[in-house]
Design a protein around this motif. Structure first.
Motif, mmCIF file in Angstrom:
data_model
loop_
_atom_site.group_PDB
_atom_site.id
_atom_site.type_symbol
_atom_site.label_atom_id
_atom_site.label_comp_id
_atom_site.label_asym_id
_atom_site.label_seq_id
_atom_site.Cartn_x
_atom_site.Cartn_y
_atom_site.Cartn_z
ATOM 1 N N MET A 1 0.853 -1.199 0.000
ATOM 2 C CA MET A 1 0.000 0.000 0.000
ATOM 3 C C MET A 1 0.883 1.242 0.000
ATOM 4 O O MET A 1 1.835 1.334 0.756
ATOM 5 C CB MET A 1 -0.910 0.003 1.242
ATOM 6 N N THR A 2 0.537 2.173 -0.821
ATOM 7 C CA THR A 2 1.314 3.397 -0.917
ATOM 8 C C THR A 2 0.669 4.499 -0.095
ATOM 9 O O THR A 2 -0.549 4.505 0.127
ATOM 10 C CB THR A 2 1.438 3.857 -2.380
ATOM 11 N N TRP A 3 1.488 5.387 0.403
ATOM 12 C CA TRP A 3 0.976 6.478 1.222
ATOM 13 C C TRP A 3 0.402 7.613 0.382
ATOM 14 O O TRP A 3 -0.266 8.498 0.911
ATOM 15 C CB TRP A 3 2.092 7.037 2.114
ATOM 16 N N LEU A 4 0.651 7.583 -0.925
ATOM 17 C CA LEU A 4 0.122 8.638 -1.797
ATOM 18 C C LEU A 4 -1.378 8.468 -2.010
ATOM 19 O O LEU A 4 -1.895 7.344 -1.990
ATOM 20 C CB LEU A 4 0.837 8.608 -3.151
ATOM 21 N N PRO A 5 -2.096 9.573 -2.237
ATOM 22 C CA PRO A 5 -3.521 9.435 -2.543
ATOM 23 C C PRO A 5 -3.711 8.807 -3.908
ATOM 24 O O PRO A 5 -2.790 8.798 -4.736
ATOM 25 C CB PRO A 5 -4.022 10.891 -2.531
ATOM 26 N N PRO A 6 -4.876 8.270 -4.188
ATOM 27 C CA PRO A 6 -5.098 7.642 -5.500
ATOM 28 C C PRO A 6 -5.017 8.669 -6.619
ATOM 29 O O PRO A 6 -5.338 9.842 -6.439
ATOM 30 C CB PRO A 6 -6.503 7.047 -5.380
ATOM 31 N N PHE A 7 -4.551 8.204 -7.777
ATOM 32 C CA PHE A 7 -4.448 9.100 -8.932
ATOM 33 C C PHE A 7 -5.839 9.493 -9.417
ATOM 34 O O PHE A 7 -6.838 8.819 -9.131
ATOM 35 C CB PHE A 7 -3.656 8.440 -10.053
ATOM 36 N N LEU A 8 -5.899 10.573 -10.144
ATOM 37 C CA LEU A 8 -7.188 11.099 -10.618
ATOM 38 C C LEU A 8 -7.549 10.607 -12.013
ATOM 39 O O LEU A 8 -8.734 10.424 -12.319
ATOM 40 C CB LEU A 8 -7.160 12.635 -10.609
ATOM 41 N N PHE A 9 -6.548 10.423 -12.879
ATOM 42 C CA PHE A 9 -6.841 10.090 -14.269
ATOM 43 C C PHE A 9 -6.090 8.821 -14.668
ATOM 44 O O PHE A 9 -4.853 8.813 -14.672
ATOM 45 C CB PHE A 9 -6.437 11.237 -15.203
ATOM 46 N N PRO A 10 -6.794 7.772 -14.997
ATOM 47 C CA PRO A 10 -6.125 6.553 -15.452
ATOM 48 C C PRO A 10 -5.675 6.693 -16.905
ATOM 49 O O PRO A 10 -6.205 7.514 -17.666
ATOM 50 C CB PRO A 10 -7.213 5.485 -15.323
ATOM 51 N N LEU A 11 -4.682 5.907 -17.287
ATOM 52 C CA LEU A 11 -4.261 5.880 -18.682
ATOM 53 C C LEU A 11 -5.332 5.237 -19.549
ATOM 54 O O LEU A 11 -6.140 4.438 -19.072
ATOM 55 C CB LEU A 11 -2.947 5.093 -18.824
ATOM 56 N N SER A 12 -5.328 5.602 -20.814
ATOM 57 C CA SER A 12 -6.290 5.018 -21.746
ATOM 58 C C SER A 12 -6.024 3.526 -21.898
ATOM 59 O O SER A 12 -4.863 3.085 -21.913
ATOM 60 C CB SER A 12 -6.191 5.695 -23.116
ATOM 61 N N HIS A 13 -7.099 2.739 -21.990
ATOM 62 C CA HIS A 13 -6.933 1.305 -22.225
ATOM 63 C C HIS A 13 -6.353 1.060 -23.613
ATOM 64 O O HIS A 13 -5.543 0.150 -23.818
ATOM 65 C CB HIS A 13 -8.285 0.587 -22.070
ATOM 66 N N VAL A 14 -6.774 1.879 -24.560
ATOM 67 C CA VAL A 14 -6.240 1.814 -25.925
ATOM 68 C C VAL A 14 -5.502 3.119 -26.192
ATOM 69 O O VAL A 14 -6.111 4.186 -26.156
ATOM 70 C CB VAL A 14 -7.363 1.620 -26.966
ATOM 71 N N PRO A 15 -4.186 3.079 -26.424
ATOM 72 C CA PRO A 15 -3.463 4.325 -26.706
ATOM 73 C C PRO A 15 -4.083 5.047 -27.903
ATOM 74 O O PRO A 15 -4.233 4.449 -28.971
ATOM 75 C CB PRO A 15 -2.041 3.841 -27.016
ATOM 76 N N PRO A 16 -4.463 6.328 -27.744
ATOM 77 C CA PRO A 16 -5.109 7.036 -28.855
ATOM 78 C C PRO A 16 -4.302 7.034 -30.148
ATOM 79 O O PRO A 16 -4.868 7.021 -31.243
ATOM 80 C CB PRO A 16 -5.271 8.459 -28.315
ATOM 81 N N VAL A 17 -2.971 7.017 -30.024
ATOM 82 C CA VAL A 17 -2.145 7.066 -31.219
ATOM 83 C C VAL A 17 -2.314 5.821 -32.076
ATOM 84 O O VAL A 17 -2.026 5.832 -33.275
ATOM 85 C CB VAL A 17 -0.657 7.262 -30.832
ATOM 86 N N THR A 18 -2.771 4.729 -31.460
ATOM 87 C CA THR A 18 -2.951 3.484 -32.212
ATOM 88 C C THR A 18 -4.299 3.430 -32.918
ATOM 89 O O THR A 18 -4.535 2.518 -33.714
ATOM 90 C CB THR A 18 -2.832 2.275 -31.285
ATOM 91 N N VAL A 19 -5.183 4.372 -32.611
ATOM 92 C CA VAL A 19 -6.495 4.396 -33.254
ATOM 93 C C VAL A 19 -6.331 4.975 -34.656
ATOM 94 O O VAL A 19 -5.759 6.066 -34.836
ATOM 95 C CB VAL A 19 -7.495 5.239 -32.441
ATOM 96 N N GLY A 20 -6.798 4.279 -35.637
ATOM 97 C CA GLY A 20 -6.637 4.715 -37.018
ATOM 98 C C GLY A 20 -7.462 5.936 -37.358
ATOM 99 O O GLY A 20 -8.285 6.414 -36.557
ATOM 100 N N ALA A 21 -7.256 6.418 -38.564
ATOM 101 C CA ALA A 21 -7.986 7.593 -39.036
ATOM 102 C C ALA A 21 -9.464 7.281 -39.195
ATOM 103 O O ALA A 21 -9.857 6.151 -39.499
ATOM 104 C CB ALA A 21 -7.408 8.069 -40.366
ATOM 105 N N ALA A 22 -10.286 8.295 -38.975
ATOM 106 C CA ALA A 22 -11.737 8.139 -39.129
ATOM 107 C C ALA A 22 -12.093 8.085 -40.608
ATOM 108 O O ALA A 22 -11.346 8.561 -41.468
ATOM 109 C CB ALA A 22 -12.464 9.287 -38.443
ATOM 110 N N ASP A 23 -13.238 7.510 -40.882
ATOM 111 C CA ASP A 23 -13.731 7.436 -42.262
ATOM 112 C C ASP A 23 -14.437 8.750 -42.579
ATOM 113 O O ASP A 23 -15.637 8.907 -42.351
ATOM 114 C CB ASP A 23 -14.681 6.242 -42.414
ATOM 115 N N VAL A 24 -13.666 9.685 -43.104
ATOM 116 C CA VAL A 24 -14.188 11.025 -43.363
ATOM 117 C C VAL A 24 -14.695 11.100 -44.801
ATOM 118 O O VAL A 24 -13.977 10.717 -45.732
ATOM 119 C CB VAL A 24 -13.083 12.083 -43.144
ATOM 120 N N PRO A 25 -15.925 11.577 -45.012
ATOM 121 C CA PRO A 25 -16.421 11.739 -46.388
ATOM 122 C C PRO A 25 -15.517 12.668 -47.196
ATOM 123 O O PRO A 25 -14.915 13.594 -46.648
ATOM 124 C CB PRO A 25 -17.815 12.348 -46.194
ATOM 125 N N ASP A 26 -15.448 12.417 -48.481
ATOM 126 C CA ASP A 26 -14.564 13.213 -49.344
ATOM 127 C C ASP A 26 -14.923 14.698 -49.303
ATOM 128 O O ASP A 26 -14.036 15.563 -49.299
ATOM 129 C CB ASP A 26 -14.637 12.703 -50.782
#
Length: 268
Positions: A1-26
């Motif tokens: 157990m750590t003496w620090l308080p719990p963190f506020l923001f967890p890391l993303s389960h899926v790194p956003p950089v790995t998410v491909g480009a959206a299907d944008v209409p021409d």
């Protein structure tokens, strides 16, 4: 157990950089990418013209080297999407002229350094930036240059403000360059939002450089007014030229005072 308080923001389960480009209409892509291409071409053309008139580069010299490195590397050296390579090729043609102007005129912004040293520094920045762009694009698998491009935009926008302050005048600059740059950059950000809605880092970088662009527009307008230049006049004498109008200074009127004649009986 750590003496620090719990963190506020967890890391993303899926790194956003790995998410491909959206299907944008021409039609949507053309709506946001089109003004980006046109805005930057207009910026380059106007900056070339202003540098030829004023003898000072229209875009900060060292950022021209970085910009050229980005466009050249992602056009000829590293894999990119075919559409983005064609856009970059158009830009690099104009940027080559700007780079020539930077090598010839850039040392004037650094009078305390020898022109030879400034040119070698520009060459060094160009090589270093090329390596960073290629490694960074490969690291993020940035096949359309969004990440590397947005990273460059922030120091580029800040450098315009620093250039205005360093020169102490609007030489080499114009409101039309500033507006075209702001429009091109804004729509580049909108393109990033449309193509990569899950890349939250871009959602921080874009508002940052948009705010810097707006600040530069305000500061440049004030500087030109203080110099007596008409900010929105397309054909004006270059800054500091003999034909340029000087700031209006109100000169107080001096009333001539004459001595009253003395009488013969006045005491000397």
């Amino acid at each position: 157990m750590t003496w620090l308080p719990p963190f506020l923001f967890p890391l993303s389960h899926v790194p956003p950089v790995t998410v491909g480009a959206a299907d944008v209409p021409d039609w949507l892509f053309a709506l946001v990418a089109g003004p980006t291409v046109v805005g930057w071409i207009v910026t380059y053309v106007l900056a070339i013209r202003q540098a030829a008139r004023d003898g000072r580069v229209g875009i900060p010299a060292f950022l021209i080297a970085v910009d050229f490195a980005w466009e050249f590397s992602l056009t000829f050296l590293l894999e990119q999407t075919p559409q983005q390579r064609q856009i970059n090729f158009l830009w690099v043609l104009f940027d080559a002229v700007l780079l020539y102007q930077a090598l010839r005129l850039g040392p004037r912004d650094y009078p305390h350094l020898s022109p030879r040293l400034v040119r070698w520094a520009l060459a060094g920045v160009l090589v270093w930036a090329s390596v960073i762009v290629m490694v960074g694009a490969n690291e993020f698998h940035d096949d359309d240059g969004m990440y590397t491009g947005m990273f460059i935009q922030v120091p580029l926008s800040a450098s315009f403000i620093l250039m205005l302050k360093r020169r102490g005048s609007s030489a080499g600059q114009s409101m039309y360059i500033a507006v075209a740059k702001a429009v091109g950059s804004l729509f580049a950000g909108l393109t990033a939002f449309a193509v990569h809605p899950d890349h939250h880092l871009l959602q921080v970088l874009v508002p940052t450089y948009v705010a810097l662009d707006i600040a530069y527009l305000v500061l440049l307008h004030r500087a030109m007014r203080a110099e007596g230049r008409r900010p929105w006049a397309f054909r004006t004498p270059r800054a500091g030229a003999p034909g340029a109008s000087a700031p209006r200074v109100r000169v107080p009127q001096v009333t001539e005072v004459t001595e009253a004649p003395q009488s013969d009986d006045a005491t000397p």
